[in-house]
Design an enzyme around this catalytic site. Structure first.
Site, short mmCIF file in Angstrom:
data_model
loop_
_atom_site.label_atom_id
_atom_site.label_comp_id
_atom_site.label_asym_id
_atom_site.label_seq_id
_atom_site.Cartn_x
_atom_site.Cartn_y
_atom_site.Cartn_z
N LYS A 194 4.65 9.07 8.90
CA LYS A 194 4.46 8.50 10.24
C LYS A 194 5.47 9.04 11.28
O LYS A 194 5.29 10.12 11.79
CB LYS A 194 4.47 6.98 10.15
CG LYS A 194 3.30 6.46 9.27
CD LYS A 194 3.07 4.97 9.38
CE LYS A 194 2.11 4.46 8.33
NZ LYS A 194 0.74 4.34 8.72
N TYR A 210 0.86 -1.19 0.00
CA TYR A 210 0.00 0.00 0.00
C TYR A 210 0.89 1.23 0.00
O TYR A 210 1.85 1.32 0.78
CB TYR A 210 -0.88 -0.01 1.26
CG TYR A 210 -1.76 1.21 1.41
CD1 TYR A 210 -2.78 1.49 0.51
CD2 TYR A 210 -1.57 2.10 2.49
CE1 TYR A 210 -3.60 2.61 0.66
CE2 TYR A 210 -2.39 3.21 2.65
CZ TYR A 210 -3.40 3.46 1.74
OH TYR A 210 -4.21 4.57 1.89
N ASP A 218 9.24 2.91 -0.46
CA ASP A 218 8.23 3.56 0.36
C ASP A 218 8.48 3.15 1.80
O ASP A 218 8.09 2.07 2.23
CB ASP A 218 6.83 3.14 -0.12
CG ASP A 218 5.74 3.74 0.76
OD1 ASP A 218 6.08 4.37 1.79
OD2 ASP A 218 4.56 3.55 0.42
#
Ligand code: PLP
Length: 436
Positions: free
Chosen positions: A265, A142, A237
């Site tokens: 994050k 994702y 990523d």
């Protein structure tokens, strides 16, 4: 009616599915989501006053635990000085220097507001840099919810049973090629088929969005070689793995340097921040120094930068060694508890406990090859999500807060005590003793 169920009824009337991000709705595990009103260290508290040991950690950012005093003080101080200026501030440069110092591939960095923005911008940059249009991603990874990346996109989609999203034009999805994670032959097949048309290979160097799936030995290395040979931009990523599996992320841990890195994050210390970066040759293409446009009213927001800096200042090698040791201890305890019914996969402090269906365990045994690891999205057929749903509720009832999906990572923080881990293990043992 409890305060929580009342809050849920109200939320359902005014927000799609009652939430602002799908997995929060507990659809995959059943029951009402808990409305969280406060967090402190490893604990969170819901509207009805119930306390939980939190292993979700805001889906990764809270590596220091909730309301960590230095982070909170930095946020307060920054807020008192003004919340947003839309002009350069010194804090942006400080956080940029910290990121560059830690992450091997990043020499120049651009801050954005989310992981989604970071990957979307990195893809545009790779296209601008190479003059090519296609991208290659991996099933189950994702990368946020931008159109071209919502193809075989991991937990959210897997959980809700919609591998793609409505509203994504076929013309955009057709620019995205999907390979099987940990499968170099599949990558080679697509590279050969679309020779010199692929701008970038993007992946989670440690997959976390189909549950934790580590890269097989040599996988990242061969991807690096293939990108070198074909002039393709390699994008890691590291929105989840960055500053999580090591201070320098998965690229540092595995010793493979991508061309571009996406972050999010942890670098925002719990506030909305994302970033993408790489070497100057590529990053100089970004506006205003180059022709690839990307901008943001709130990018580099002073409060978010302050939270990021205060977090990064505390990410010492001692902290990672301690997280690593405790993660190993937790994984061993959980593995022991679920033996014969499931497996635990983790890289450092990101971890998933997969319950496996009896059929897949028996089928594997019959072939003489026990099912002891999951290596790609297709392997998830073996996951027993019904048992996970029961486990999730069992844990909630005993004050352990886990991701409301069988295909997600959970996280340890510096604030988790040995007692917290022992409690999680004991609650898991109790569940496994009683499952039929
Ligand atoms: N990339 C990865 C690896 C992620 O785990 C996520 C979110 O979980 C994203 C990108 C998207 O980040 P955000 O939710 O901040 O948009």
């Amino acid at each position: 009616m409890t305060k929580n169920s009342d809050a849920w009824a109200r939320a359902l009337k005014v927000m799609p599915g009652g939430v602002n991000s799908p997995v929060r709705a507990f659809k995959a595990v059943g029951g009402d989501p808990r409305f969280i009103v406060s967090g402190q260290g490893s604990r969170i508290c819901d509207l009805d006053g119930r306390e939980y040991i939190d292993f979700v950690g805001a889906w990764g950012p809270m590596i220091l635990g909730h309301a960590e005093p230095r982070v909170t003080a930095a946020i307060r101080k920054a807020a008192e000085g003004g919340t947003s200026f839309g002009a350069p501030t010194p804090a942006e440069t400080i956080l940029a220097e910290m990121v560059i110092d830690a992450v091997p591939s990043v020499e120049v960095v651009r801050f954005v507001n989310s992981g989604t923005e970071a990957t979307m911008a990195a893809i545009r940059l790779a296209r601008g840099f190479t003059g090519r249009s296609k991208i290659l991603k991996f099933a189950g990874c994702y990368h946020g919810h931008s159109d071209g990346l919502l193809v075989k996109a991991g937990s959210g989609a897997t959980t809700l049973g919609v591998p793609d999203s409505a509203g994504v034009p076929a013309s955009i999805a057709s620019e995205t090629l999907v390979a099987c994670y940990n499968d170099i032959e599949d990558v080679d097949r697509l590279l050969a088929l679309h020779e010199k048309a692929i701008a970038a290979i993007i992946l989670e160097p440690v997959a976390g969005n189909m549950g934790v799936i580590p890269p097989n030995e040599g996988f990242l290395e061969v991807l690096r070689e293939r990108c070198n040979a074909t002039g393709t931009v390699l994008i890691f990523d590291e929105v989840m793995s960055g500053f999580r599996v090591a201070r320098g992320g998965a690229q540092w841990r595995f010793g493979i340097t991508p061309d571009l890195t996406c972050l999010g994050k942890i670098i925002g210390g719990g506030l909305p921040v994302g970033a993408y970066g790489g070497r100057p040759e590529i990053m100089k293409m970004v506006s205003p120094s180059g022709p690839v446009y990307q901008a943001g009213t709130n990018s580099g927001n002073p409060i978010a930068m302050a939270a990021g800096i205060a977090t990064m200042e505390q990410l010492t090698s001692e902290l990672y060694s301690s997280l690593e040791a405790r993660a190993r201890r937790l994984a061993a305890g959980l593995e022991n508890a679920v033996a014969g019914r499931g497996i635990v996969q983790h890289v450092g402090s990101m971890m998933t406990l997969f319950f496996l269906t009896r059929e897949s365990l028996e089928a594997a045994l019959a072939t003489g090859e026990p099912l002891d690891s999951l290596q790609c999205y297709d392997d998830l057929f073996a996951v027993d999500k019904e048992t996970y749903a029961k486990f999730h509720l069992h844990c909630l009832d005993r004050g352990i807060y886990l991701p409301p999906s069988a295909y997600e990572a959970f996280f340890l923080s510096a604030a988790h005590s040995d007692e917290d881990l022992d409690r999680f293990i004991a609650v898991t043992e109790e569940f496994c003793r009683n499952i039929t």
